[in-house]
Design a protein around this motif. Structure first.
Motif, mmCIF file in Angstrom:
data_model
loop_
_atom_site.group_PDB
_atom_site.id
_atom_site.type_symbol
_atom_site.label_atom_id
_atom_site.label_comp_id
_atom_site.label_asym_id
_atom_site.label_seq_id
_atom_site.Cartn_x
_atom_site.Cartn_y
_atom_site.Cartn_z
ATOM 1 N N THR A 266 41.618 45.336 38.442
ATOM 2 C CA THR A 266 41.671 44.475 37.360
ATOM 3 C C THR A 266 40.994 43.349 37.307
ATOM 4 N N ARG B 17 49.187 44.097 38.021
ATOM 5 C CA ARG B 17 49.751 44.116 36.663
ATOM 6 C C ARG B 17 50.239 45.467 36.258
ATOM 7 N N ASP C 186 37.666 40.303 38.026
ATOM 8 C CA ASP C 186 36.226 40.080 37.483
ATOM 9 C C ASP C 186 35.113 40.888 38.153
ATOM 10 N N ARG D 285 32.990 43.703 35.848
ATOM 11 C CA ARG D 285 31.630 43.411 35.339
ATOM 12 C C ARG D 285 30.580 44.133 36.125
HETATM 13 N N1 LIG Z 1 33.351 38.089 40.583
HETATM 14 C C1 LIG Z 1 32.127 38.085 41.158
HETATM 15 O O1 LIG Z 1 31.087 38.143 40.594
HETATM 16 C C2 LIG Z 1 32.029 38.201 42.610
HETATM 17 C C3 LIG Z 1 33.145 38.178 43.443
HETATM 18 N N2 LIG Z 1 32.953 38.352 44.801
HETATM 19 C C4 LIG Z 1 34.154 38.626 45.520
HETATM 20 O O2 LIG Z 1 34.958 39.781 45.063
HETATM 21 C C5 LIG Z 1 36.304 39.384 45.387
HETATM 22 C C6 LIG Z 1 37.043 39.793 44.028
HETATM 23 O O3 LIG Z 1 36.647 38.665 43.352
HETATM 24 P P1 LIG Z 1 36.886 38.545 41.547
HETATM 25 O O4 LIG Z 1 37.118 40.127 41.270
HETATM 26 O O5 LIG Z 1 36.033 37.627 41.120
HETATM 27 O O6 LIG Z 1 38.424 38.307 41.777
HETATM 28 P P2 LIG Z 1 39.691 37.925 40.607
HETATM 29 O O7 LIG Z 1 40.500 36.814 40.739
HETATM 30 O O8 LIG Z 1 39.148 38.357 39.179
HETATM 31 O O9 LIG Z 1 40.447 39.395 40.844
HETATM 32 C C7 LIG Z 1 41.411 39.333 41.682
HETATM 33 C C8 LIG Z 1 41.855 40.844 41.747
HETATM 34 O O10 LIG Z 1 43.108 40.971 42.869
HETATM 35 C C9 LIG Z 1 44.009 41.634 42.215
HETATM 36 N N3 LIG Z 1 45.416 40.895 43.031
HETATM 37 C C10 LIG Z 1 45.544 39.654 43.318
HETATM 38 N N4 LIG Z 1 46.702 39.567 44.171
HETATM 39 C C11 LIG Z 1 47.040 40.818 44.357
HETATM 40 C C12 LIG Z 1 48.147 41.293 45.327
HETATM 41 N N5 LIG Z 1 48.880 40.550 46.104
HETATM 42 N N6 LIG Z 1 48.338 42.509 45.397
HETATM 43 C C13 LIG Z 1 47.310 43.292 44.433
HETATM 44 N N7 LIG Z 1 46.583 43.062 43.884
HETATM 45 C C14 LIG Z 1 46.301 41.774 43.730
HETATM 46 C C15 LIG Z 1 44.294 40.952 40.830
HETATM 47 O O11 LIG Z 1 44.909 41.769 39.927
HETATM 48 P P3 LIG Z 1 46.546 41.288 39.669
HETATM 49 O O12 LIG Z 1 46.346 39.809 38.894
HETATM 50 O O13 LIG Z 1 46.754 42.553 38.584
HETATM 51 O O14 LIG Z 1 47.482 41.596 40.702
HETATM 52 C C16 LIG Z 1 42.894 41.099 40.477
HETATM 53 O O15 LIG Z 1 42.635 42.760 40.042
HETATM 54 C C17 LIG Z 1 36.426 38.274 46.090
HETATM 55 O O16 LIG Z 1 36.324 38.472 47.491
HETATM 56 C C18 LIG Z 1 35.230 37.517 45.722
HETATM 57 O O17 LIG Z 1 34.647 36.610 46.473
HETATM 58 C C19 LIG Z 1 31.506 38.530 45.305
HETATM 59 C C20 LIG Z 1 30.581 38.319 44.571
HETATM 60 C C21 LIG Z 1 30.615 38.098 43.259
#
Ligand SMILES: NC(=O)C1=CN([C@@H]2O[C@H](COP(=O)(O)OP(=O)(O)OC[C@H]3O[C@@H](n4cnc5c(N)ncnc54)[C@H](OP(=O)(O)O)[C@@H]3O)[C@@H](O)[C@H]2O)C=CC1
Ligand SMILES: O=C1O[C@H](COP(=O)(O)O)[C@@H](O)[C@H](O)[C@H]1O
Length: 497
Positions: free
Chosen positions: A16, A49, A18, A22
């Protein structure tokens, strides 16, 4: 024989988030549309969630429709998506995930092939991989692969710890460490331009090249990533991975064959040959910057220290320029200048190879020098190459020269829609091709190079921050870095109409 239609279940941890929204869902959709995914695939989203399968499918649909600005006409693609809500720190839920994967394996005939994609905060990487093993999810009759997002550690020590954790469960061959720059069309083209053109490779060394410049500038600020970025900074966020990977591709020796191992082997040799920067030399070779308020595309934007979740007295760099030397026979004495930053004047990634001047300038006129030959590799947003040459100025005497350019634009060709980096990388992983992912040895060598610089910066407060205005090309010291060697940064704005 290359498997063009791989079959597997992809489990996305952080579905869920970013990145998934994206990049990952739209990329999977493109693969599906192109027929690269046959019906033998399923995607299981994991996050905390509480969403039903239908809600998750709507979420995926929405992400695809937003990315491509078009409506999905049916549910064929999204019907492959499933959702499994749980907190990855809780052991019990992995058993239910395991049952779901076994059931989907039967439904989609995926032959036990599993890809675990960690698209969540790095603090969870170790926990998830060890649970996958302890709860038996990695015991499968097909392949098991781990895709791991950046950042891979915060320094060498933390990267080693993380690597040890994941290597207890997955072998190096099963680990796909993402560096999305390696999925970019023109980054992949660096190797092809070098090794398939007789006119470049003989000149590709310190006898003919004066310097190489790599700029990756962004107009965006930190957006909503202040919490992560303020502990990372541009050195860890861009230099340790993307910038050094481009240096490695530009500087490596021709591999014996185009196999994953042969290419990685040559890249690692470059990273190991980087001249280490001692603590007391950091200021001589590297410049750090942080943006203040400014104007981007006609709009006022705040200073870095005014961004959400950023320390109002932050010492974090949003800009880095550096001079790298590669101590080997081919590159001795040739500076590789790198520059990257947020809130700069242009969104652009370009490589400029500046060739040495001709030995004697027959066309010399008072106060004028002949322009150097440049090979410009346009990585983004425009893709292509430009070769800067000199010729006779039309209509003038033969002693008057004028520069001209041979230009090839990759993404100007009608009908070519360059695949997104993530699309290519996901497809590579499904097919088991790890060439465009980073091997542990590359990660380790990169941290080894970067660590002394970040140590010095962490321990000395930058008294001049903010030292560049948003919308500029960075601090003046970045220009000085080249000036003292008799060079200057070549402009990165592209002259194409
Ligand atoms: N966004 C980007 O453009 C980029 C991201 N990255 C890397 O990708 C990874 C993800 O980034 P991003 O998508 O931005 O992060 P977000 O913070 O947007 O998303 C984090 C995700 O992890 C889930 N989550 C968090 N804690 C838990 C848990 N304890 N158990 C299960 N699910 C969990 C959240 O969902 P919920 O809250 O529903 O649990 C959500 O789906 C990171 O390592 C980042 O460095 C790398 C390059 C670019
Ligand atoms: O990895 C990252 O890259 C992006 C820049 O990627 P690009 O493909 O748009 O050039 C950068 O914004 C981000 O901070 C960094 O984590």
């Amino acid at each position: 024989m290359d498997n063009m239609n791989p079959k597997s279940i992809i489990v996305i941890f952080g579905a869920t988030g970013d990145l998934a929204k994206r990049k990952l869902f739209p990329s999977l959709y493109r693969l599906y549309e192109k027929g690269h995914l046959n019906d033998q695939f399923a995607v299981v989203g994991v996050a905390r969630r509480p969403l039903s399968a239908d809600e998750f499918r709507n979420y995926v649909r929405d992400s695809v429709e937003t990315a491509f600005q078009q409506k999905l006409t049916d549910g064929r693609f999204t019907s492959h998506f499933y959702y499994h809500p749980f907190d990855v720190t809780e052991a019990e839920s992995y058993q239910r995930l395991k049952s779901l994967l076994e059931q989907l394996d039967g439904t989609y005939k995926t032959e036990g092939n599993r890809i675990f994609y960690l698209a969540m905060a790095p603090e969870f990487f170790g926990t998830v991989t060890s649970r996958l093993q302890s709860e038996g999810l990695t015991e499968t009759r097909g392949f098991k692969r781990l895709v791991i997002e950046k950042p891979f550690g915060h320094d060498l020590a933390s990267a080693e710890k993380l690597n040890d954790e994941i290597r207890r469960v997955f072998s190096e061959r099963e680990i796909y460490r993402i560096d999305h720059y390696l999925g970019k069309e023109m980054v992949q083209n660096i190797e092809v331009i070098r090794f398939s053109n007789a006119i470049f490779e003989p000149l590709w060394n310190n006898r003919f090249i004066a310097n190489i410049q790599i700029t990756s500038s962004e107009t965006l600020g930190v957006e909503d990533r202040g919490r992560y970025y303020d502990h990372s900074g541009a050195l860890r966020d861009m230099v340790q991975n993307h910038m050094l990977q481009m240096v490695a591709l530009l500087a490596m020796e021709p591999p014996i064959k185009l196999t994953t191992d042969d290419i990685r082997h040559e890249k690692v040799k470059v990273l190991r040959a980087l001249r280490p920067i001692a603590h007391d030399e950091v200021d001589r070779y590297f410049v750090r910057g942080q943006y203040g308020r400014g104007v981007i595309h006609g709009k006022n934007v705040p200073a870095y220290r005014e961004e959400p979740n950023v320390d109002p007295d932050s010492n974090t760099e949003t800009f880095v320029a550096g001079k790298l030397l590669i101590d080997n026979f081919r590159w001795a004495g040739v500076p590789f200048y790198i520059r990257t930053g947020k809130r700069m004047a242009e969104k652009s990634t370009k490589i400029v190879v500046q060739f040495k001047d001709v030995p004697m300038n027959l066309y010399y006129r008072t106060n004028e020098t002949i322009a150097p030959n440049l090979l410009v590799i346009h990585i983004q947003p425009d893709e292509g190459i430009t070769l800067h040459l000199n010729g006779k100025k039309t209509g003038e005497s033969t002693t008057i020269t004028a520069p001209f350019q041979l230009d090839y634009c990759n993404n100007c060709i009608d009908g070519i829609n360059t695949p997104e980096a993530y699309e290519k990388l996901l497809y590579d992983c499904m097919r088991g091709d790890a060439t465009n992912f980073t091997h542990w040895d590359e990660v380790a060598a990169s941290w080894q190079f970067v660590d002394p610089i970040s140590e010095v910066w962490a321990n000395t407060k930058a008294s001049d921050f903010p030292n560049y205005a948003a919308g500029s090309m960075g601090p003046a010291a970045a220009d000085e870095l080249l000036k003292q060697d008799g060079f200057h940064w070549w402009p990165i704005a592209h002259p194409r109409p």
